[in-house]
Design a protein around this motif. Structure first.
Motif, PDB file in Angstrom:
ATOM      1  N   SER A  93     -72.805 -91.638   8.362  1.00  0.00           N
ATOM      2  CA  SER A  93     -74.037 -92.353   8.040  1.00  0.00           C
ATOM      3  C   SER A  93     -74.192 -92.539   6.535  1.00  0.00           C
ATOM      4  N   ILE A  94     -73.765 -91.523   5.766  1.00  0.00           N
ATOM      5  CA  ILE A  94     -73.845 -91.634   4.305  1.00  0.00           C
ATOM      6  C   ILE A  94     -72.878 -92.694   3.789  1.00  0.00           C
ATOM      7  N   ILE A  95     -71.623 -92.667   4.305  1.00  0.00           N
ATOM      8  CA  ILE A  95     -70.605 -93.599   3.827  1.00  0.00           C
ATOM      9  C   ILE A  95     -70.947 -95.034   4.218  1.00  0.00           C
ATOM     10  N   HIS A  96     -71.599 -95.208   5.369  1.00  0.00           N
ATOM     11  CA  HIS A  96     -71.922 -96.556   5.823  1.00  0.00           C
ATOM     12  C   HIS A  96     -72.862 -97.284   4.863  1.00  0.00           C
ATOM     13  N   ALA A  97     -73.700 -96.552   4.129  1.00  0.00           N
ATOM     14  CA  ALA A  97     -74.658 -97.210   3.235  1.00  0.00           C
ATOM     15  C   ALA A  97     -73.954 -98.005   2.134  1.00  0.00           C
ATOM     16  N   PRO A  98     -73.071 -97.392   1.321  1.00  0.00           N
ATOM     17  CA  PRO A  98     -72.372 -98.213   0.322  1.00  0.00           C
ATOM     18  C   PRO A  98     -71.471 -99.264   0.951  1.00  0.00           C
ATOM     19  N   ALA A  99     -70.910 -98.973   2.139  1.00  0.00           N
ATOM     20  CA  ALA A  99     -70.069 -99.968   2.810  1.00  0.00           C
ATOM     21  C   ALA A  99     -70.889-101.205   3.170  1.00  0.00           C
ATOM     22  N   ILE A 120     -90.523 -98.762   1.082  1.00  0.00           N
ATOM     23  CA  ILE A 120     -90.650 -99.830   0.070  1.00  0.00           C
ATOM     24  C   ILE A 120     -91.473-100.989   0.622  1.00  0.00           C
ATOM     25  N   ARG A 121     -92.389-100.712   1.518  1.00  0.00           N
ATOM     26  CA  ARG A 121     -93.159-101.778   2.163  1.00  0.00           C
ATOM     27  C   ARG A 121     -93.835-102.713   1.164  1.00  0.00           C
ATOM     28  N   PRO A 122     -94.429-102.217   0.068  1.00  0.00           N
ATOM     29  CA  PRO A 122     -95.081-103.156  -0.862  1.00  0.00           C
ATOM     30  C   PRO A 122     -94.120-104.157  -1.511  1.00  0.00           C
ATOM     31  N   TYR A 123     -92.812-103.849  -1.501  1.00  0.00           N
ATOM     32  CA  TYR A 123     -91.839-104.711  -2.177  1.00  0.00           C
ATOM     33  C   TYR A 123     -91.142-105.677  -1.231  1.00  0.00           C
ATOM     34  N   LEU A 124     -91.334-105.550   0.075  1.00  0.00           N
ATOM     35  CA  LEU A 124     -90.613-106.378   1.029  1.00  0.00           C
ATOM     36  C   LEU A 124     -90.890-107.872   0.823  1.00  0.00           C
ATOM     37  N   ALA A 125     -92.117-108.190   0.495  1.00  0.00           N
ATOM     38  CA  ALA A 125     -92.484-109.606   0.347  1.00  0.00           C
ATOM     39  C   ALA A 125     -91.883-110.243  -0.891  1.00  0.00           C
ATOM     40  N   VAL A 126     -91.523-109.429  -1.903  1.00  0.00           N
ATOM     41  CA  VAL A 126     -91.038-109.998  -3.171  1.00  0.00           C
ATOM     42  C   VAL A 126     -89.556-109.735  -3.406  1.00  0.00           C
ATOM     43  N   MET A 127     -88.909-109.018  -2.510  1.00  0.00           N
ATOM     44  CA  MET A 127     -87.469-108.784  -2.661  1.00  0.00           C
ATOM     45  C   MET A 127     -86.716-110.114  -2.577  1.00  0.00           C
ATOM     46  N   THR A 128     -85.594-110.210  -3.264  1.00  0.00           N
ATOM     47  CA  THR A 128     -84.786-111.407  -3.181  1.00  0.00           C
ATOM     48  C   THR A 128     -84.192-111.522  -1.776  1.00  0.00           C
ATOM     49  N   ARG A 129     -83.736-112.723  -1.436  1.00  0.00           N
ATOM     50  CA  ARG A 129     -83.119-112.936  -0.124  1.00  0.00           C
ATOM     51  C   ARG A 129     -81.887-112.044   0.051  1.00  0.00           C
ATOM     52  N   SER A 130     -81.104-111.894  -1.004  1.00  0.00           N
ATOM     53  CA  SER A 130     -79.909-111.048  -0.948  1.00  0.00           C
ATOM     54  C   SER A 130     -80.283-109.581  -0.716  1.00  0.00           C
ATOM     55  N   GLU A 131     -81.339-109.108  -1.385  1.00  0.00           N
ATOM     56  CA  GLU A 131     -81.770-107.722  -1.210  1.00  0.00           C
ATOM     57  C   GLU A 131     -82.294-107.480   0.200  1.00  0.00           C
ATOM     58  N   LEU A 132     -83.062-108.426   0.732  1.00  0.00           N
ATOM     59  CA  LEU A 132     -83.570-108.280   2.092  1.00  0.00           C
ATOM     60  C   LEU A 132     -82.423-108.245   3.095  1.00  0.00           C
ATOM     61  N   PHE A 133     -81.435-109.102   2.902  1.00  0.00           N
ATOM     62  CA  PHE A 133     -80.268-109.111   3.782  1.00  0.00           C
ATOM     63  C   PHE A 133     -79.511-107.786   3.675  1.00  0.00           C
ATOM     64  N   ALA A 134     -79.337-107.276   2.463  1.00  0.00           N
ATOM     65  CA  ALA A 134     -78.640-106.007   2.271  1.00  0.00           C
ATOM     66  C   ALA A 134     -79.383-104.861   2.942  1.00  0.00           C
ATOM     67  N   LEU A 135     -80.719-104.887   2.882  1.00  0.00           N
ATOM     68  CA  LEU A 135     -81.515-103.854   3.543  1.00  0.00           C
ATOM     69  C   LEU A 135     -81.324-103.917   5.059  1.00  0.00           C
ATOM     70  N   MET A 136     -81.304-105.126   5.624  1.00  0.00           N
ATOM     71  CA  MET A 136     -81.089-105.294   7.063  1.00  0.00           C
ATOM     72  C   MET A 136     -79.694-104.818   7.465  1.00  0.00           C
ATOM     73  N   ALA A 137     -78.688-105.187   6.680  1.00  0.00           N
ATOM     74  CA  ALA A 137     -77.313-104.789   6.982  1.00  0.00           C
ATOM     75  C   ALA A 137     -77.150-103.273   6.906  1.00  0.00           C
ATOM     76  N   THR A 138     -77.769-102.652   5.913  1.00  0.00           N
ATOM     77  CA  THR A 138     -77.667-101.199   5.774  1.00  0.00           C
ATOM     78  C   THR A 138     -78.364-100.497   6.933  1.00  0.00           C
ATOM     79  N   GLY A 139     -79.521-101.010   7.346  1.00  0.00           N
ATOM     80  CA  GLY A 139     -80.216-100.420   8.476  1.00  0.00           C
ATOM     81  C   GLY A 139     -79.389-100.454   9.746  1.00  0.00           C
ATOM     82  N   LEU A 140     -78.662-101.545   9.964  1.00  0.00           N
ATOM     83  CA  LEU A 140     -77.838-101.671  11.156  1.00  0.00           C
ATOM     84  C   LEU A 140     -76.545-100.865  11.051  1.00  0.00           C
ATOM     85  N   GLY A 152     -84.634 -98.113  -0.328  1.00  0.00           N
ATOM     86  CA  GLY A 152     -84.579 -98.543   1.060  1.00  0.00           C
ATOM     87  C   GLY A 152     -83.239 -98.250   1.707  1.00  0.00           C
ATOM     88  N   ALA A 153     -82.144 -98.504   0.969  1.00  0.00           N
ATOM     89  CA  ALA A 153     -80.813 -98.249   1.509  1.00  0.00           C
ATOM     90  C   ALA A 153     -80.573 -96.766   1.707  1.00  0.00           C
TER      91      ALA A 153
END
Length: 418
Positions: free
Chosen positions: A215-221, A165-185, A149-150
């Motif tokens: 855009s590439i560097i922002h992902a690990p950041a 990763i749509r099938p995994y969104l419902a079961v991802m941990t809260r931290s993983e979901l937050f990280a996905l949102m932060a990376t998207g932004l 996703g990242a």
């Protein structure tokens, strides 16, 4: 260089202070994520800025921008005539007045969306995403679902990448979901890469290479910042299966991509009209107030004063910090496209080449208030059972995206002064 390094430390401290959980003592911080994220940022930025062969590879991508622009201009000129960039049927006294953003520049989004859909149908885009996800998983210890996703955020954008990763969104941990949102932004969509590069080309040499690298560097950041703000306390979510295109064939993929690009085009046009109008309304209201320092108060001046220390911390000289702060404020409150346009319109003496490069990296993300609404709507639709959780974390994810993009600007400021 010293105040840039100080800025990097300050941004990490700010992320810790704004976190939902504040690990203490500091030994409880996820140091593998922190060190891995910092290492990847410096490594990728160092390659782009300091290694001639890899720098040439990144910068050679600008030929793609020129080819895409030329091809798009042929289409707009055919459809819209001289309004779309074709020959004018009359003598032109002021060529610059004949440029139309909506009919000459923005249609590039439609072309790139169609090409992206075609590459996705052929399976090429999925392979590129998987390659980057493996890099993130190995260096930062991510689960497979978050890694994919990242990595998708680098090329697809904050709404399209979760589809991987749509099938995994419902079961991802809260931290993983937050990280996905932060990376998207913190990243931008591939459909916007060439548009931003086209805007910045007159003031940033080899603009596309820098935009892509940002855009590439922002992902690990973003993953680093997210791990500090909301550390993982559960087992990571696995899952590496990559989806296939729903298109029946290549022609169908092109048609689907064109339609999606058209929707994005009109969305950008509408947002630009509204945001520019809001800025003008704000300035009209501020003009009713007494002058400040011998000049009328404007939104740009207010933002410049408020965010000048932030601009200085990421490596911009203090003499240019007010101008840079105004651009950063425009990027956060409105959007990065308007900020890039404002920077391109500045006279050469307003910002040095080094400051422009830092700001190119620091502003190259979707981290703005408008994108938060898009993120909530998109992710809430993909995973309705977690909509309230997504909404609750959205503003903290925005802060993470802003901090991550500023951190990348700081890294560039450090390397650029070496």
């Amino acid at each position: 260089m010293i105040h840039s390094a100080l800025g990097l430390v300050c941004l990490l401290v700010l992320a810790w202070l704004l976190g939902e959980k504040r690990p203490w003592p500091l030994s409880r911080l996820p140091w593998r994520m922190v060190l891995g994220g910092l290492g990847l940022q410096f490594l990728i930025a160092g390659f782009v800025l300091k290694v001639p062969a890899l720098k040439a590879l990144f910068m050679g991508l600008n030929a793609l921008v020129q080819a895409a622009e030329t091809a798009t201009r042929a289409g707009t000129a055919f459809v819209f005539g001289f309004v779309g960039g074709g020959p004018a049927p009359f003598a032109v006294s002021n060529p610059s007045a004949g440029f139309s953003l909506a009919f000459q520049a923005l249609p590039l989004v439609i072309v790139i969306a169609a090409l992206s859909a075609l590459l996705f149908h052929w399976g090429i885009l999925q392979r590129v995403v998987r390659l980057f996800s493996l890099l993130l998983e190995k260096t930062m210890g991510l689960g497979g679902a978050l890694g994919v996703g990242a990595a998708g955020c680098i090329f697809l954008g904050m709404i399209e990448s979760p589809l991987l990763i749509r099938p995994y969104l419902a079961v991802m941990t809260r931290s993983e979901l937050f990280a996905l949102m932060a990376t998207g932004l913190s990243c931008i969509a591939g459909t916007m890469l060439m548009l931003y590069a086209a805007v910045l080309a007159p003031v940033i040499p080899d603009a596309l290479g820098h935009i892509l690298a940002a855009s590439i560097i922002h992902a690990p950041a973003a993953l680093l910042v997210a791990s500090v703000m909301l550390p993982e306390d559960a087992a990571p979510t696995l899952g590496r299966e990559m989806p296939k295109s729903a298109a029946a064939n290549s022609v169908d993929a092109l048609c689907r991509g064109t339609w999606e690009g058209l929707q994005l085009f009109w969305n950008i046009v509408a947002m630009l009209i509204v945001f520019v109008a809001l800025v003008k309304l704000a300035n009209l209201g501020l003009a009713l107030m007494p002058d400040v320092a011998g000049a009328p108060l404007t939104l740009e001046r207010a933002l410049g004063a408020a965010l000048a220390p932030v601009a200085w911390l990421i490596g911009v000289p203090w003499a240019e910090a007010h101008t840079a702060g105004a651009l950063i404020g425009t990027k956060i409150i409105l959007n990065e496209f308007l900020a890039f346009m404002d920077m391109a319109a500045l006279p050469p003496e307003a910002l040095s080449a080094h400051s422009r490069l830092i700001l190119t990296y620091a502003m190259c993300s979707f981290a703005n208030f408008g994108s938060v609404g898009i993120l909530i709507a998109g992710l809430g639709t993909l995973c309705p059972e977690r909509r309230s959780e997504i909404t609750a974390m959205s503003l903290r994810a925005l802060a993470a995206g802003v901090i991550a993009s500023l951190m990348t600007g700081t890294v560039v400021g450090i390397l650029g002064s070496m």
